[in-house]
Design a protein around this motif. Structure first.
Motif, PDB file in Angstrom:
ATOM      1  N   LEU A 270       9.968  14.509  -6.739  1.00  0.00           N
ATOM      2  CA  LEU A 270       9.513  14.177  -5.397  1.00  0.00           C
ATOM      3  C   LEU A 270      10.733  13.811  -4.562  1.00  0.00           C
ATOM      4  O   LEU A 270      11.506  12.936  -4.955  1.00  0.00           O
ATOM      5  CB  LEU A 270       8.535  12.997  -5.445  1.00  0.00           C
ATOM      6  CG  LEU A 270       7.902  12.579  -4.142  1.00  0.00           C
ATOM      7  CD1 LEU A 270       6.935  13.657  -3.643  1.00  0.00           C
ATOM      8  CD2 LEU A 270       7.172  11.251  -4.299  1.00  0.00           C
ATOM      9  N   PHE A 271      10.906  14.484  -3.463  1.00  0.00           N
ATOM     10  CA  PHE A 271      12.067  14.253  -2.604  1.00  0.00           C
ATOM     11  C   PHE A 271      11.580  13.870  -1.214  1.00  0.00           C
ATOM     12  O   PHE A 271      11.552  14.673  -0.296  1.00  0.00           O
ATOM     13  CB  PHE A 271      12.970  15.492  -2.580  1.00  0.00           C
ATOM     14  CG  PHE A 271      13.590  15.756  -3.908  1.00  0.00           C
ATOM     15  CD1 PHE A 271      14.767  15.131  -4.277  1.00  0.00           C
ATOM     16  CD2 PHE A 271      12.959  16.585  -4.818  1.00  0.00           C
ATOM     17  CE1 PHE A 271      15.326  15.345  -5.525  1.00  0.00           C
ATOM     18  CE2 PHE A 271      13.514  16.811  -6.071  1.00  0.00           C
ATOM     19  CZ  PHE A 271      14.704  16.191  -6.427  1.00  0.00           C
ATOM     20  N   GLU A 272      11.172  12.617  -1.107  1.00  0.00           N
ATOM     21  CA  GLU A 272      10.750  12.033   0.159  1.00  0.00           C
ATOM     22  C   GLU A 272      11.727  10.928   0.522  1.00  0.00           C
ATOM     23  O   GLU A 272      12.122  10.148  -0.336  1.00  0.00           O
ATOM     24  CB  GLU A 272       9.355  11.415   0.063  1.00  0.00           C
ATOM     25  CG  GLU A 272       8.247  12.395  -0.146  1.00  0.00           C
ATOM     26  CD  GLU A 272       6.888  11.706  -0.226  1.00  0.00           C
ATOM     27  OE1 GLU A 272       5.898  12.414  -0.098  1.00  0.00           O
ATOM     28  OE2 GLU A 272       6.810  10.473  -0.422  1.00  0.00           O
TER      29      GLU A 272
ATOM     30  N   GLU B 141       0.828  -1.204   0.000  1.00  0.00           N
ATOM     31  CA  GLU B 141       0.000   0.000   0.000  1.00  0.00           C
ATOM     32  C   GLU B 141       0.866   1.258   0.000  1.00  0.00           C
ATOM     33  O   GLU B 141       0.572   2.217  -0.713  1.00  0.00           O
ATOM     34  CB  GLU B 141      -0.939   0.001   1.211  1.00  0.00           C
ATOM     35  CG  GLU B 141      -2.058  -1.005   1.110  1.00  0.00           C
ATOM     36  CD  GLU B 141      -2.894  -1.108   2.376  1.00  0.00           C
ATOM     37  OE1 GLU B 141      -2.509  -0.511   3.419  1.00  0.00           O
ATOM     38  OE2 GLU B 141      -3.924  -1.798   2.340  1.00  0.00           O
ATOM     39  N   ARG B 142       1.932   1.257   0.819  1.00  0.00           N
ATOM     40  CA  ARG B 142       2.845   2.409   0.842  1.00  0.00           C
ATOM     41  C   ARG B 142       3.498   2.613  -0.514  1.00  0.00           C
ATOM     42  O   ARG B 142       3.635   3.748  -0.981  1.00  0.00           O
ATOM     43  CB  ARG B 142       3.924   2.226   1.922  1.00  0.00           C
ATOM     44  CG  ARG B 142       3.437   2.465   3.332  1.00  0.00           C
ATOM     45  CD  ARG B 142       4.596   2.532   4.319  1.00  0.00           C
ATOM     46  NE  ARG B 142       5.502   1.397   4.261  1.00  0.00           N
ATOM     47  CZ  ARG B 142       5.364   0.283   4.988  1.00  0.00           C
ATOM     48  NH1 ARG B 142       4.362   0.157   5.827  1.00  0.00           N
ATOM     49  NH2 ARG B 142       6.245  -0.693   4.865  1.00  0.00           N
ATOM     50  N   MET B 143       3.913   1.518  -1.163  1.00  0.00           N
ATOM     51  CA  MET B 143       4.540   1.625  -2.481  1.00  0.00           C
ATOM     52  C   MET B 143       3.558   2.161  -3.521  1.00  0.00           C
ATOM     53  O   MET B 143       3.919   2.975  -4.364  1.00  0.00           O
ATOM     54  CB  MET B 143       5.100   0.264  -2.903  1.00  0.00           C
ATOM     55  CG  MET B 143       6.315  -0.164  -2.099  1.00  0.00           C
ATOM     56  SD  MET B 143       6.868  -1.857  -2.418  1.00  0.00           S
ATOM     57  CE  MET B 143       7.112  -1.838  -4.178  1.00  0.00           C
TER      58      MET B 143
ATOM     59  N   GLY C  69       3.942   5.671  -5.532  1.00  0.00           N
ATOM     60  CA  GLY C  69       3.846   5.720  -6.989  1.00  0.00           C
ATOM     61  C   GLY C  69       2.850   6.773  -7.464  1.00  0.00           C
ATOM     62  O   GLY C  69       3.110   7.499  -8.422  1.00  0.00           O
ATOM     63  N   LYS C  70       1.737   6.883  -6.758  1.00  0.00           N
ATOM     64  CA  LYS C  70       0.750   7.910  -7.102  1.00  0.00           C
ATOM     65  C   LYS C  70       1.303   9.310  -6.854  1.00  0.00           C
ATOM     66  O   LYS C  70       1.075  10.226  -7.652  1.00  0.00           O
ATOM     67  CB  LYS C  70      -0.538   7.696  -6.308  1.00  0.00           C
ATOM     68  CG  LYS C  70      -1.332   6.493  -6.768  1.00  0.00           C
ATOM     69  CD  LYS C  70      -2.591   6.328  -5.955  1.00  0.00           C
ATOM     70  CE  LYS C  70      -3.389   5.126  -6.440  1.00  0.00           C
ATOM     71  NZ  LYS C  70      -4.637   4.960  -5.680  1.00  0.00           N
ATOM     72  N   ARG C  71       2.044   9.488  -5.740  1.00  0.00           N
ATOM     73  CA  ARG C  71       2.643  10.800  -5.456  1.00  0.00           C
ATOM     74  C   ARG C  71       3.710  11.143  -6.495  1.00  0.00           C
ATOM     75  O   ARG C  71       3.823  12.297  -6.916  1.00  0.00           O
ATOM     76  CB  ARG C  71       3.248  10.834  -4.044  1.00  0.00           C
ATOM     77  CG  ARG C  71       2.200  10.840  -2.947  1.00  0.00           C
ATOM     78  CD  ARG C  71       2.783  11.143  -1.579  1.00  0.00           C
ATOM     79  NE  ARG C  71       3.892  10.298  -1.190  1.00  0.00           N
ATOM     80  CZ  ARG C  71       3.790   9.119  -0.589  1.00  0.00           C
ATOM     81  NH1 ARG C  71       2.598   8.622  -0.308  1.00  0.00           N
ATOM     82  NH2 ARG C  71       4.872   8.445  -0.260  1.00  0.00           N
ATOM     83  N   GLU C  72       4.485  10.144  -6.931  1.00  0.00           N
ATOM     84  CA  GLU C  72       5.492  10.381  -7.974  1.00  0.00           C
ATOM     85  C   GLU C  72       4.838  10.810  -9.272  1.00  0.00           C
ATOM     86  O   GLU C  72       5.295  11.749  -9.926  1.00  0.00           O
ATOM     87  CB  GLU C  72       6.340   9.128  -8.194  1.00  0.00           C
ATOM     88  CG  GLU C  72       7.328   8.853  -7.091  1.00  0.00           C
ATOM     89  CD  GLU C  72       8.088   7.557  -7.295  1.00  0.00           C
ATOM     90  OE1 GLU C  72       7.661   6.706  -8.116  1.00  0.00           O
ATOM     91  OE2 GLU C  72       9.124   7.388  -6.624  1.00  0.00           O
TER      92      GLU C  72
END
Length: 134
Positions: free
Chosen positions: A69-71, A14-16, A20-23
């Motif tokens: 994205l820099f997380e 789920e985190r991945m 991916g959606k945020r990227e």
């Protein structure tokens, strides 16, 4: 034991998926900063009190393929939902064509019901193509 492992795997998936959606939502780095040629982030993660347990590494960004994205995740194993998001600070500096910049961010996670005490500090070095090269 099986169900605990299965639950962790489902949570990781789920985190991945969310990352991916945020990227995808962030877009590509070269779309935001087309003149960027290279980017390295020297990262140091410490406890807020500065005591031991430092984590240090260099993140060499593959500019041609990177998302904007820099997380980074918190490296403390007991931290739940922890991590650091320095996207806005990094993009702002890159769009200003800053060659060297630094910053810090507190972990947004929790450890045993309390806020995680870890802090990420970074030093970034970037190079840019001249407008003639672009």
């Amino acid at each position: 034991m099986y169900s605990a492992n299965r639950r962790r795997n489902i949570e990781r998936e789920e985190r991945m998926l969310l990352r991916g959606k945020r990227e995808q939502a962030a877009g590509k780095l070269l779309q935001k900063v087309p003149e960027l040629a290279s980017l390295n982030l020297e990262i140091r993660e410490t406890r807020s009190n500065g005591l031991a347990n430092d984590t240090q590494y260099i993140r060499r960004v593959v500019v041609e393929h990177a998302h904007a994205l820099f997380e980074m995740p918190c490296s403390y194993s007991s931290c739940d939902n922890g991590g650091y998001d320095v996207t806005q600070q990094v993009l702002s500096a890159l769009q200003s064509r800053t060659a060297r910049f630094e910053g810090e961010c507190a972990c947004r996670g929790s450890c045993g019901g309390e806020f995680c005490s870890r802090v990420l500090r970074y030093v970034a070095t970037a190079t840019y193509r001249s407008s003639v090269d672009a």
